[in-house]
Motif scaffolding. Structure first.
Motif, PDB file in Angstrom:
ATOM      1  N   THR A  88      34.131  16.043  16.684  1.00  0.00           N
ATOM      2  CA  THR A  88      34.153  17.268  17.472  1.00  0.00           C
ATOM      3  C   THR A  88      32.812  17.938  17.254  1.00  0.00           C
ATOM      4  O   THR A  88      32.424  18.241  16.128  1.00  0.00           O
ATOM      5  N   ILE A  89      32.095  18.113  18.337  1.00  0.00           N
ATOM      6  CA  ILE A  89      30.760  18.696  18.247  1.00  0.00           C
ATOM      7  C   ILE A  89      30.849  20.212  18.369  1.00  0.00           C
ATOM      8  O   ILE A  89      31.883  20.756  18.743  1.00  0.00           O
ATOM      9  N   MET A  90      29.756  20.864  18.034  1.00  0.00           N
ATOM     10  CA  MET A  90      29.709  22.311  18.147  1.00  0.00           C
ATOM     11  C   MET A  90      29.192  22.686  19.535  1.00  0.00           C
ATOM     12  O   MET A  90      28.165  22.190  19.975  1.00  0.00           O
ATOM     13  N   ALA A  91      29.926  23.558  20.193  1.00  0.00           N
ATOM     14  CA  ALA A  91      29.469  24.088  21.477  1.00  0.00           C
ATOM     15  C   ALA A  91      28.585  25.300  21.204  1.00  0.00           C
ATOM     16  O   ALA A  91      28.565  25.823  20.088  1.00  0.00           O
ATOM     17  N   TYR A  92      27.857  25.730  22.223  1.00  0.00           N
ATOM     18  CA  TYR A  92      27.049  26.942  22.095  1.00  0.00           C
ATOM     19  C   TYR A  92      27.013  27.636  23.439  1.00  0.00           C
ATOM     20  O   TYR A  92      27.208  27.015  24.475  1.00  0.00           O
ATOM     21  N   ASP A  93      26.766  28.924  23.411  1.00  0.00           N
ATOM     22  CA  ASP A  93      26.695  29.713  24.633  1.00  0.00           C
ATOM     23  C   ASP A  93      25.246  29.712  25.112  1.00  0.00           C
ATOM     24  O   ASP A  93      24.392  30.398  24.541  1.00  0.00           O
ATOM     25  N   GLU A  94      24.959  28.958  26.161  1.00  0.00           N
ATOM     26  CA  GLU A  94      23.575  28.810  26.629  1.00  0.00           C
ATOM     27  C   GLU A  94      22.978  30.141  27.079  1.00  0.00           C
ATOM     28  O   GLU A  94      21.767  30.347  26.948  1.00  0.00           O
ATOM     29  N   ASN A  95      23.788  31.046  27.593  1.00  0.00           N
ATOM     30  CA  ASN A  95      23.258  32.349  28.000  1.00  0.00           C
ATOM     31  C   ASN A  95      22.849  33.196  26.797  1.00  0.00           C
ATOM     32  O   ASN A  95      21.834  33.895  26.853  1.00  0.00           O
ATOM     33  N   LEU A  96      23.621  33.118  25.726  1.00  0.00           N
ATOM     34  CA  LEU A  96      23.229  33.843  24.513  1.00  0.00           C
ATOM     35  C   LEU A  96      21.961  33.238  23.914  1.00  0.00           C
ATOM     36  O   LEU A  96      21.092  33.964  23.439  1.00  0.00           O
ATOM     37  N   TRP A  97      21.845  31.906  23.948  1.00  0.00           N
ATOM     38  CA  TRP A  97      20.627  31.264  23.442  1.00  0.00           C
ATOM     39  C   TRP A  97      19.432  31.673  24.297  1.00  0.00           C
ATOM     40  O   TRP A  97      18.352  31.927  23.776  1.00  0.00           O
ATOM     41  N   ALA A  98      19.613  31.730  25.617  1.00  0.00           N
ATOM     42  CA  ALA A  98      18.519  32.102  26.517  1.00  0.00           C
ATOM     43  C   ALA A  98      18.114  33.560  26.334  1.00  0.00           C
ATOM     44  O   ALA A  98      16.997  33.942  26.689  1.00  0.00           O
TER      45      ALA A  98
END
Length: 175
Positions: A88-98
């Motif tokens: 199970t990989i870790m997801a991330y919020d691309e908008n928060l990263w951007a």
């Protein structure tokens, strides 16, 4: 008169699956992405890099950083799938990263260098996979089970998709 959806300048992802017939093309697209993205931003100044590619969208700068972030994560997910049993990989919020400062205002060269290095390694790895390895899977917390032979075509499209955001913006702006 037709209008193009600025969110999807090359169309939405159609769910292509890796096969013996399309593998060479898809791996070539993965291989060529860093150069194509670098060419897409060639000669752009800070004002242009800080221009959104569509109303409500990211700036060109954020797009470049996003592609590096996203493809780095996908490279790692590929390696996890090949070395662990359905991790199970870790997801991330691309908008928060951007929205982080480095993505909003940082120079694009580090992200282009990341892409060049990651794609060189990723392509070498992908070209070495057996048919059994192409069937390896990981679990995405939001998307469920993802098979490598489905994920890699998605990232070939993803690179073309975001490069087109930039090249289409350049055409519209006359840059």
């Amino acid at each position: 008169m037709t209008t193009t959806d600025l969110r999807y300048p090359i169309g939405e992802y159609a769910g292509e699956r890796m096969s013996a017939a399309n593998r060479s093309r898809i791996l070539l697209e993965i291989s060529e992405l860093p150069g194509r993205l670098r060419d897409a931003i060639e000669g752009l100044g800070d004002r242009q890099l800080d221009t959104v590619y569509r109303p409500g969208g990211w700036t060109v700068r954020q797009v470049v950083h996003h592609v590096a972030d996203s493809h780095l994560n996908s490279y790692l997910r590929t390696r996890f799938a090949l070395t662990l049993n359905e991790p199970t990989i870790m997801a991330y919020d691309e908008n928060l990263w951007a929205a982080l400062k480095d993505a909003q205002s940082g120079p694009v060269d580090p992200s282009l260098l990341i892409l060049e290095g990651i794609h060189a390694r990723w392509c070498e790895l992908l070209e070495s996979l057996s048919e059994a390895e192409w069937a390896k899977r990981f679990v995405h917390p939001e998307r469920g089970i993802v098979v490598l032979n489905e994920n890699i075509p998605l990232y070939a499209w993803h690179g073309r998709h975001h490069t087109a955001h930039i090249t289409e913006l350049r055409k519209r702006m006359g840059w």
